[in-house]
Enzyme design. Structure first.
Site, PDB file in Angstrom:
ATOM      1  N   SER A  55       0.730  -0.946   0.314  1.00  0.00           N
ATOM      2  CA  SER A  55      -0.304   0.173  -0.105  1.00  0.00           C
ATOM      3  C   SER A  55       0.487   1.254  -0.197  1.00  0.00           C
ATOM      4  O   SER A  55       1.888   1.195   0.206  1.00  0.00           O
ATOM      5  CB  SER A  55      -0.448   0.218   1.521  1.00  0.00           C
ATOM      6  OG  SER A  55      -1.551  -1.349   1.377  1.00  0.00           O
TER       7      SER A  55
HETATM    8  N1  SAH Z   1       0.537  -5.583   4.241  1.00  0.00           N
HETATM    9  C1  SAH Z   1       1.347  -5.918   3.065  1.00  0.00           C
HETATM   10  C2  SAH Z   1       0.423  -5.821   1.615  1.00  0.00           C
HETATM   11  C3  SAH Z   1      -0.323  -6.812   0.867  1.00  0.00           C
HETATM   12  S1  SAH Z   1      -1.429  -6.960   0.005  1.00  0.00           S
HETATM   13  C4  SAH Z   1       2.085  -5.313   2.488  1.00  0.00           C
HETATM   14  O1  SAH Z   1       2.883  -4.719   3.885  1.00  0.00           O
HETATM   15  O2  SAH Z   1       3.328  -5.006   2.101  1.00  0.00           O
HETATM   16  C5  SAH Z   1      -2.065  -8.263   0.038  1.00  0.00           C
HETATM   17  C6  SAH Z   1      -1.589  -9.632   0.662  1.00  0.00           C
HETATM   18  O3  SAH Z   1      -2.853 -10.300   1.285  1.00  0.00           O
HETATM   19  C7  SAH Z   1      -1.358 -10.380   0.085  1.00  0.00           C
HETATM   20  O4  SAH Z   1      -0.233 -10.670  -0.292  1.00  0.00           O
HETATM   21  C8  SAH Z   1      -2.305 -11.456  -0.091  1.00  0.00           C
HETATM   22  O5  SAH Z   1      -1.539 -12.724  -1.110  1.00  0.00           O
HETATM   23  C9  SAH Z   1      -2.952 -11.902   1.172  1.00  0.00           C
HETATM   24  N2  SAH Z   1      -3.611 -12.107   0.964  1.00  0.00           N
HETATM   25  C10 SAH Z   1      -4.771 -12.922   0.561  1.00  0.00           C
HETATM   26  N3  SAH Z   1      -6.384 -13.155   1.250  1.00  0.00           N
HETATM   27  C11 SAH Z   1      -5.850 -13.958   2.543  1.00  0.00           C
HETATM   28  C12 SAH Z   1      -5.787 -15.181   2.872  1.00  0.00           C
HETATM   29  N4  SAH Z   1      -6.776 -15.338   3.314  1.00  0.00           N
HETATM   30  N5  SAH Z   1      -4.615 -15.003   4.146  1.00  0.00           N
HETATM   31  C13 SAH Z   1      -3.946 -14.379   4.284  1.00  0.00           C
HETATM   32  N6  SAH Z   1      -3.171 -13.776   3.944  1.00  0.00           N
HETATM   33  C14 SAH Z   1      -4.049 -13.384   2.671  1.00  0.00           C
END
Ligand code: SAH
Length: 215
Positions: A55
């Site tokens: 983000s």
């Molecule tokens: N917070 C992160 C950005 C997250 S992007 C940072 O600081 O870089 C969203 C992430 O959520 C992705 O890596 C994706 O693989 C993960 N995601 C999606 N669905 C999920 C689930 N059900 N459980 C755990 N992670 C999940």
């Protein structure tokens, strides 16, 4: 970076000094791919592997501020991605649990968090980073003082509310094409206060809890 975080141009400026300090402390460039490293300190989202995104710093700061961390909390993050948000949380809370559904992303993030701690760049006390489907939360660490979700479900999974302590805060993007950032506060009597903060755009939350019953 602090200029745009505290600027009045945004409707919700970042005023929590601890959050501002943590954003200055955590080197965002360490968490982004080499190809886009020169953009690390722009206020824009950046691609990370597996078609995911880290983000924009303002949204990381805003979501973190909404968690109201004072230092003694146990926090759950769903969607570790690059590990950047987890690193920020680690500077501000006592214990961080972070779960990621894609094993390769989790491994890279975990290594980076460990490396930066060894180098003395990060000072977190405890970060537990695990591969798991967080769409129903992460029961092993529950209950949590605060939960942050960095991928959007269509509805708020009821399990997340159940894993919050009384007084706890859940910060979560909700929706499909149109999404809004919500903060849900669980009061001591178990009732909830819901606030809609700003429109946002996150990747979809995957996993079994996503399409199921919600609130
Ligand atoms: N917070 C992160 C950005 C997250 S992007 C940072 O600081 O870089 C969203 C992430 O959520 C992705 O890596 C994706 O693989 C993960 N995601 C999606 N669905 C999920 C689930 N059900 N459980 C755990 N992670 C999940």
């Amino acid at each position: 970076m602090v200029a745009f975080l505290s600027s009045e141009v945004s409707e919700a400026p970042i005023r929590d000094q601890r959050v501002l300090d943590a954003l200055l402390q955590v080197p965002r460039h360490e968490f982004v791919p080499v190809e886009v490293r020169d953009q690390s300190y722009n206020n824009s989202p950046l691609p990370i592997p597996e078609n995911q995104t880290i983000s924009q710093p303002y949204i990381v700061a805003l979501m973190t501020q909404l968690l109201e961390l004072k230092g003694s909390e146990k926090v759950l993050e769903i969607g570790t991605g690059s590990g950047y948000q987890a690193a920020v949380l680690g500077e501000l809370a006592d214990e961080v649990y972070t779960v990621e559904i894609v094993p390769a992303l989790l491994e890279t993030a975990k290594k980076k968090l460990e490396e930066l701690k060894e180098r003395g760049t990060l000072h977190y006390k405890k970060i537990v980073a695990v591969t798991a489907d967080g769409s129903k939360g992460y029961p092993p660490g529950a209950p949590y003082d605060a939960i942050i979700v960095t991928a959007a479900p269509r509805r708020v999974p009821v399990e997340l509310l159940n894993q919050l302590k009384p007084g706890g805060r859940l910060v979560i993007p909700v929706g499909d094409l149109f999404q809004e950032l919500q903060r849900i506060r669980k009061k001591e009597d178990g009732s909830r206060i819901e606030e809609v903060i700003v429109p946002v755009r996150f990747v979809k939350l995957r996993g079994e809890g996503e399409s199921g019953k919600g609130q």
